[in-house]
Design a protein around this motif. Structure first.
Motif, PDB file in Angstrom:
ATOM      1  N   ASN A  56     -25.945  14.184   7.299  1.00 38.22           N
ATOM      2  CA  ASN A  56     -24.961  13.217   7.534  1.00 38.22           C
ATOM      3  C   ASN A  56     -23.816  13.644   7.896  1.00 38.22           C
ATOM      4  OD1 ASN A  56     -26.449  10.868   6.725  1.00 38.22           O
ATOM      5  ND2 ASN A  56     -25.969  10.763   4.672  1.00 38.22           N
ATOM      6  N   GLU A  57     -23.217  13.468   9.143  1.00 32.93           N
ATOM      7  CA  GLU A  57     -21.873  14.075   9.482  1.00 32.93           C
ATOM      8  C   GLU A  57     -20.834  13.343   8.838  1.00 32.93           C
ATOM      9  OE1 GLU A  57     -21.308  14.227  13.618  1.00 32.93           O
ATOM     10  OE2 GLU A  57     -23.270  14.780  14.085  1.00 32.93           O
ATOM     11  N   PRO A  58     -19.394  14.194   8.250  1.00 35.98           N
ATOM     12  CA  PRO A  58     -18.577  13.430   7.875  1.00 35.98           C
ATOM     13  C   PRO A  58     -18.147  12.564   8.870  1.00 35.98           C
ATOM     14  CG  PRO A  58     -18.185  15.734   8.272  1.00 35.98           C
ATOM     15  CD  PRO A  58     -19.547  15.550   8.468  1.00 35.98           C
ATOM     16  N   LYS A  59     -17.429  11.294   8.487  1.00 39.43           N
ATOM     17  CA  LYS A  59     -16.788  10.431   9.255  1.00 39.43           C
ATOM     18  C   LYS A  59     -15.439  10.900   9.779  1.00 39.43           C
ATOM     19  CE  LYS A  59     -18.708   6.235   7.782  1.00 39.43           C
ATOM     20  NZ  LYS A  59     -19.851   6.555   7.070  1.00 39.43           N
ATOM     21  N   PRO A  80     -17.483   6.397  -0.249  1.00 33.41           N
ATOM     22  CA  PRO A  80     -18.618   7.196   0.506  1.00 33.41           C
ATOM     23  C   PRO A  80     -18.721   8.481  -0.168  1.00 33.41           C
ATOM     24  CG  PRO A  80     -16.223   6.702   1.546  1.00 33.41           C
ATOM     25  CD  PRO A  80     -16.360   5.971   0.567  1.00 33.41           C
ATOM     26  N   TYR A  81     -17.641   8.970  -1.015  1.00 28.30           N
ATOM     27  CA  TYR A  81     -17.536  10.524  -1.286  1.00 28.30           C
ATOM     28  C   TYR A  81     -16.597  10.520  -2.468  1.00 28.30           C
ATOM     29  CZ  TYR A  81     -14.205  10.047   2.172  1.00 28.30           C
ATOM     30  OH  TYR A  81     -13.138   9.554   2.929  1.00 28.30           O
ATOM     31  N   SER A  82     -16.618  11.644  -3.419  1.00 28.82           N
ATOM     32  CA  SER A  82     -15.604  11.941  -4.152  1.00 28.82           C
ATOM     33  C   SER A  82     -14.658  12.848  -3.836  1.00 28.82           C
ATOM     34  CB  SER A  82     -16.215  12.173  -5.529  1.00 28.82           C
ATOM     35  OG  SER A  82     -16.829  13.439  -5.544  1.00 28.82           O
ATOM     36  N   MET A  83     -13.263  12.870  -4.069  1.00 31.77           N
ATOM     37  CA  MET A  83     -12.398  13.753  -3.657  1.00 31.77           C
ATOM     38  C   MET A  83     -11.714  14.654  -4.857  1.00 31.77           C
ATOM     39  SD  MET A  83     -10.341  11.509  -0.860  1.00 31.77           S
ATOM     40  CE  MET A  83      -8.848  12.543  -0.904  1.00 31.77           C
ATOM     41  N   ASP A  84     -11.134  15.702  -4.554  1.00 31.56           N
ATOM     42  CA  ASP A  84     -10.416  16.188  -5.471  1.00 31.56           C
ATOM     43  C   ASP A  84      -9.410  17.257  -4.542  1.00 31.56           C
ATOM     44  OD1 ASP A  84      -9.816  17.752  -8.139  1.00 31.56           O
ATOM     45  OD2 ASP A  84      -9.969  19.470  -6.908  1.00 31.56           O
ATOM     46  N   ALA A  85      -8.106  17.011  -4.821  1.00 30.77           N
ATOM     47  CA  ALA A  85      -6.838  17.546  -4.009  1.00 30.77           C
ATOM     48  C   ALA A  85      -6.007  18.391  -4.964  1.00 30.77           C
ATOM     49  CB  ALA A  85      -6.261  16.381  -3.483  1.00 30.77           C
ATOM     50  N   ASN A  86      -5.478  19.280  -4.410  1.00 30.16           N
ATOM     51  CA  ASN A  86      -4.264  20.089  -5.094  1.00 30.16           C
ATOM     52  C   ASN A  86      -3.637  20.760  -3.857  1.00 30.16           C
ATOM     53  OD1 ASN A  86      -5.503  22.712  -4.572  1.00 30.16           O
ATOM     54  ND2 ASN A  86      -6.900  22.249  -6.321  1.00 30.16           N
ATOM     55  N   LEU A  87      -2.538  21.344  -3.997  1.00 29.15           N
ATOM     56  CA  LEU A  87      -1.832  21.866  -3.109  1.00 29.15           C
ATOM     57  C   LEU A  87      -2.587  23.133  -2.012  1.00 29.15           C
ATOM     58  CD1 LEU A  87       1.060  21.925  -2.140  1.00 29.15           C
ATOM     59  CD2 LEU A  87       1.707  23.796  -3.653  1.00 29.15           C
ATOM     60  N   LEU A  88      -3.545  23.507  -2.485  1.00 27.76           N
ATOM     61  CA  LEU A  88      -4.436  24.503  -1.890  1.00 27.76           C
ATOM     62  C   LEU A  88      -5.384  23.805  -0.957  1.00 27.76           C
ATOM     63  CD1 LEU A  88      -5.345  27.423  -1.067  1.00 27.76           C
ATOM     64  CD2 LEU A  88      -6.721  27.461  -3.012  1.00 27.76           C
ATOM     65  N   HIS A  89      -6.005  22.651  -1.354  1.00 27.96           N
ATOM     66  CA  HIS A  89      -7.184  22.057  -0.588  1.00 27.96           C
ATOM     67  C   HIS A  89      -7.291  20.609  -0.880  1.00 27.96           C
ATOM     68  CE1 HIS A  89     -11.236  22.464  -2.700  1.00 27.96           C
ATOM     69  NE2 HIS A  89     -10.264  22.062  -3.579  1.00 27.96           N
ATOM     70  N   ILE A  90      -8.371  20.084  -0.196  1.00 32.98           N
ATOM     71  CA  ILE A  90      -9.007  18.878  -0.548  1.00 32.98           C
ATOM     72  C   ILE A  90     -10.328  18.764  -0.514  1.00 32.98           C
ATOM     73  CG2 ILE A  90      -9.124  16.393   0.009  1.00 32.98           C
ATOM     74  CD1 ILE A  90      -6.497  16.233   0.954  1.00 32.98           C
ATOM     75  N   SER A  91     -11.042  18.813  -1.370  1.00 37.25           N
ATOM     76  CA  SER A  91     -12.647  18.790  -1.562  1.00 37.25           C
ATOM     77  C   SER A  91     -12.978  17.406  -1.290  1.00 37.25           C
ATOM     78  CB  SER A  91     -13.196  19.525  -2.702  1.00 37.25           C
ATOM     79  OG  SER A  91     -13.055  18.610  -3.661  1.00 37.25           O
ATOM     80  N   TYR A  92     -14.264  17.107  -0.497  1.00 36.62           N
ATOM     81  CA  TYR A  92     -14.933  15.872  -0.411  1.00 36.62           C
ATOM     82  C   TYR A  92     -16.370  16.174  -0.645  1.00 36.62           C
ATOM     83  CZ  TYR A  92     -10.957  15.272   2.670  1.00 36.62           C
ATOM     84  OH  TYR A  92      -9.571  15.233   3.000  1.00 36.62           O
ATOM     85  N   GLU A  93     -17.061  15.447  -1.756  1.00 37.75           N
ATOM     86  CA  GLU A  93     -18.550  15.694  -1.664  1.00 37.75           C
ATOM     87  C   GLU A  93     -18.863  14.318  -2.581  1.00 37.75           C
ATOM     88  OE1 GLU A  93     -18.843  18.974  -4.621  1.00 37.75           O
ATOM     89  OE2 GLU A  93     -17.891  17.740  -6.329  1.00 37.75           O
ATOM     90  N   GLY A  94     -20.194  14.416  -2.730  1.00 32.84           N
ATOM     91  CA  GLY A  94     -21.254  13.165  -3.299  1.00 32.84           C
ATOM     92  C   GLY A  94     -21.236  12.132  -2.173  1.00 32.84           C
ATOM     93  N   GLY A  95     -21.782  10.969  -2.624  1.00 38.97           N
ATOM     94  CA  GLY A  95     -21.989   9.891  -1.947  1.00 38.97           C
ATOM     95  C   GLY A  95     -22.755  10.225  -0.841  1.00 38.97           C
ATOM     96  N   GLU A  96     -22.468   9.685   0.514  1.00 37.71           N
ATOM     97  CA  GLU A  96     -22.943  10.027   1.821  1.00 37.71           C
ATOM     98  C   GLU A  96     -22.921  11.280   2.149  1.00 37.71           C
ATOM     99  OE1 GLU A  96     -19.304   8.497   4.732  1.00 37.71           O
ATOM    100  OE2 GLU A  96     -20.945   7.103   4.332  1.00 37.71           O
ATOM    101  N   LEU A  97     -22.270  12.073   1.542  1.00 35.35           N
ATOM    102  CA  LEU A  97     -22.242  13.572   1.949  1.00 35.35           C
ATOM    103  C   LEU A  97     -23.252  14.282   1.314  1.00 35.35           C
ATOM    104  CD1 LEU A  97     -18.362  14.258   1.866  1.00 35.35           C
ATOM    105  CD2 LEU A  97     -19.626  13.999   3.803  1.00 35.35           C
ATOM    106  N   GLU A  98     -24.106  13.569   0.258  1.00 35.26           N
ATOM    107  CA  GLU A  98     -25.028  14.615  -0.379  1.00 35.26           C
ATOM    108  C   GLU A  98     -26.016  14.769   0.465  1.00 35.26           C
ATOM    109  OE1 GLU A  98     -26.279  12.416  -3.883  1.00 35.26           O
ATOM    110  OE2 GLU A  98     -24.397  13.018  -5.011  1.00 35.26           O
ATOM    111  N   ASP A  99     -26.405  14.165   1.529  1.00 37.62           N
ATOM    112  CA  ASP A  99     -27.103  14.528   2.503  1.00 37.62           C
ATOM    113  C   ASP A  99     -26.488  15.277   3.266  1.00 37.62           C
ATOM    114  OD1 ASP A  99     -29.350  14.684   4.619  1.00 37.62           O
ATOM    115  OD2 ASP A  99     -29.824  12.614   4.618  1.00 37.62           O
ATOM    116  N   PRO A 100     -26.874  16.617   3.613  1.00 35.43           N
ATOM    117  CA  PRO A 100     -26.650  17.416   4.304  1.00 35.43           C
ATOM    118  C   PRO A 100     -26.576  17.114   6.074  1.00 35.43           C
ATOM    119  CG  PRO A 100     -27.603  18.847   2.954  1.00 35.43           C
ATOM    120  CD  PRO A 100     -28.091  17.255   2.759  1.00 35.43           C
TER     121      PRO A 100
END
Length: 406
Positions: free
Chosen positions: A199-202, A177-197
């Motif tokens: 849409n609330e994140p699950k 439903p989205y792509s993720m990128d993680a490291n010690l500072l953060h996790i990001s979620y984008e793309g997929g169903e999140l591309e439409d602003p």
């Protein structure tokens, strides 16, 4: 690139994209590929990822634990600038890319490679961040960006290519439903169903932070000690580097601190919606600013605040190794010399509140600021101060009266 490379160092994450790229580079250039895997605290099984790279034909696999270097040499210098992009993004992905680029260059030199490659797409910021890093540190190495030159332009084409060549990535067949990128500072979620602003994140998307409404119903106080602008202890325990940031993540995440859902302006010109979890960074930023307010001169703080958006944009746009960022960092580090002391913050259901702060370098003089005593401050001096500052306002008002604009 024109000449055929003899060996390529690929930034390898172990997912569908970079696994296909690993095989594609071998097919296209008929040369050895080194899979470079950076441990930035993303929490993945790197031994499994390394084995996967070997299985898919990597001539060599390099795995490096960069967590302490990431925090000490990249995250903390950035936080000394209080860098926030467009008012909300704490730059968790942006600050990781220059370190990976730096270590790819080092791996290329160590293994005799003459080319570097990454898996960033031609639409995003990461291609710029990787390549500006490569070119700043090793301008003679060739750069290969498969997403800009191959004909595999969809997830289905990647899956077909992977199937043809026996590349079996777990869970790669189902579109996430989205792509993720993680490291010690953060996790990001984008793309997929999140591309439409719209849409609330699950709720189940978030991994590092409790839902604020489900966080503990009792506030928790956290005391952070600083030296030269950097955190050195939490609740009396001396910590450094990765251990420090991990502890802040744990404390803040438990109380639902650090979620952001934003629409940002990519360097490439388009708007992009992203969701981020940066619990420890959010807590650290709040505490740092409280201590700066106590220890920095007013005009130094204003200068830093004026420069911060430019600094944040440099990081976001991949200009970590640029002369302007390096020059600006010297000013920031000089200002941080006196940012020492402690800050106590209260964490409660998604919020961070500063409760107390103390510093031997404090510029707060109670005898001057107090309403209860004069303390060497002659209140009559304020009359002349006000008159001098009002001079231009009075001149302006008289002109308007004369011209009938009043």
């Amino acid at each position: 690139m024109t000449a055929k490379p003899s060996k390529i160092v690929l930034a390898y994450s172990g997912g569908l994209d970079t696994s296909v790229i690993l095989r594609w580079l071998q097919d296209r250039y008929d040369c050895a590929v080194v899979a470079y895997i950076a441990d930035l605290g993303q929490g993945e099984d790197l031994e499994l990822i390394a084995a996967r790279a070997k299985e898919y034909g990597a001539a060599e696999v390099v795995v490096e634990d960069l967590q302490d270097e990431f925090v000490n040499d990249f995250v903390l210098p950035m936080f000394r600038a209080n860098a926030v992009y467009e008012g909300e993004y704490l730059l968790g992905t942006s600050i990781a890319r220059p370190l990976i680029a730096k270590q790819q260059v080092a791996a290329a030199r160590q293994h005799g490679a003459d080319a570097l490659a990454h898996g960033a797409t031609g639409k995003g910021n990461d291609q710029i961040r990787f390549e500006l890093g490569y070119l700043a540190l090793a301008p003679n190495l060739a750069v290969i960006a498969p997403w800009r030159i191959w004909d595999l332009q969809s997830r289905q084409s990647l899956l077909a290519y992977a199937k043809e060549r026996g590349i079996a990535i777990p869970d790669a067949t189902d579109k996430p439903p989205y792509s993720m990128d993680a490291n010690l500072l953060h996790i990001s979620y984008e793309g997929g169903e999140l591309e439409d602003p719209a849409n609330e994140p699950k709720p189940e998307m978030w991994q590092r932070t409790a839902a604020p409404q489900e966080a503990p119903d009792k506030p928790e106080k956290v005391k952070i000690e600083f030296e030269k602008g950097d955190p050195v202890a939490v609740n009396g325990e001396k910590l450094a580097g990765a251990a420090m940031l991990a502890r802040l993540n744990e404390l803040a995440g438990r109380h639902g601190v650090g979620r952001a859902d934003i629409v940002e302006s990519r360097f490439t010109g388009m708007k992009s919606r992203g969701c981020y979890e940066t619990p420890g960074g959010t807590l650290l930023l709040k505490a740092r600013r409280a201590l700066e307010a106590l220890t920095l001169d007013r005009e130094v703080m204003r200068l830093k605040d004026d420069l911060m958006p430019r600094y944040a944009t440099m990081v976001y746009n991949g200009l970590w190794f640029s002369p302007e960022r390096l020059l600006l960092q010297k000013l920031i580090d000089e200002a941080a010399r006196h940012v020492a002391g402690s800050v106590t913050c209260e964490l409660y259901r998604g919020g961070v509140t500063v409760a107390a702060r103390a510093s031997a370098n404090s510029l707060h003089d109670e005898s001057i600021a107090s309403f209860e005593e004069d303390g060497g401050y002659d209140q009559r001096d304020a009359e002349g101060f006000i008159k001098l500052n009002a001079l231009r306002l009075q001149t302006w008002a008289r002109r308007d009266e004369r011209d009938g604009d009043g």
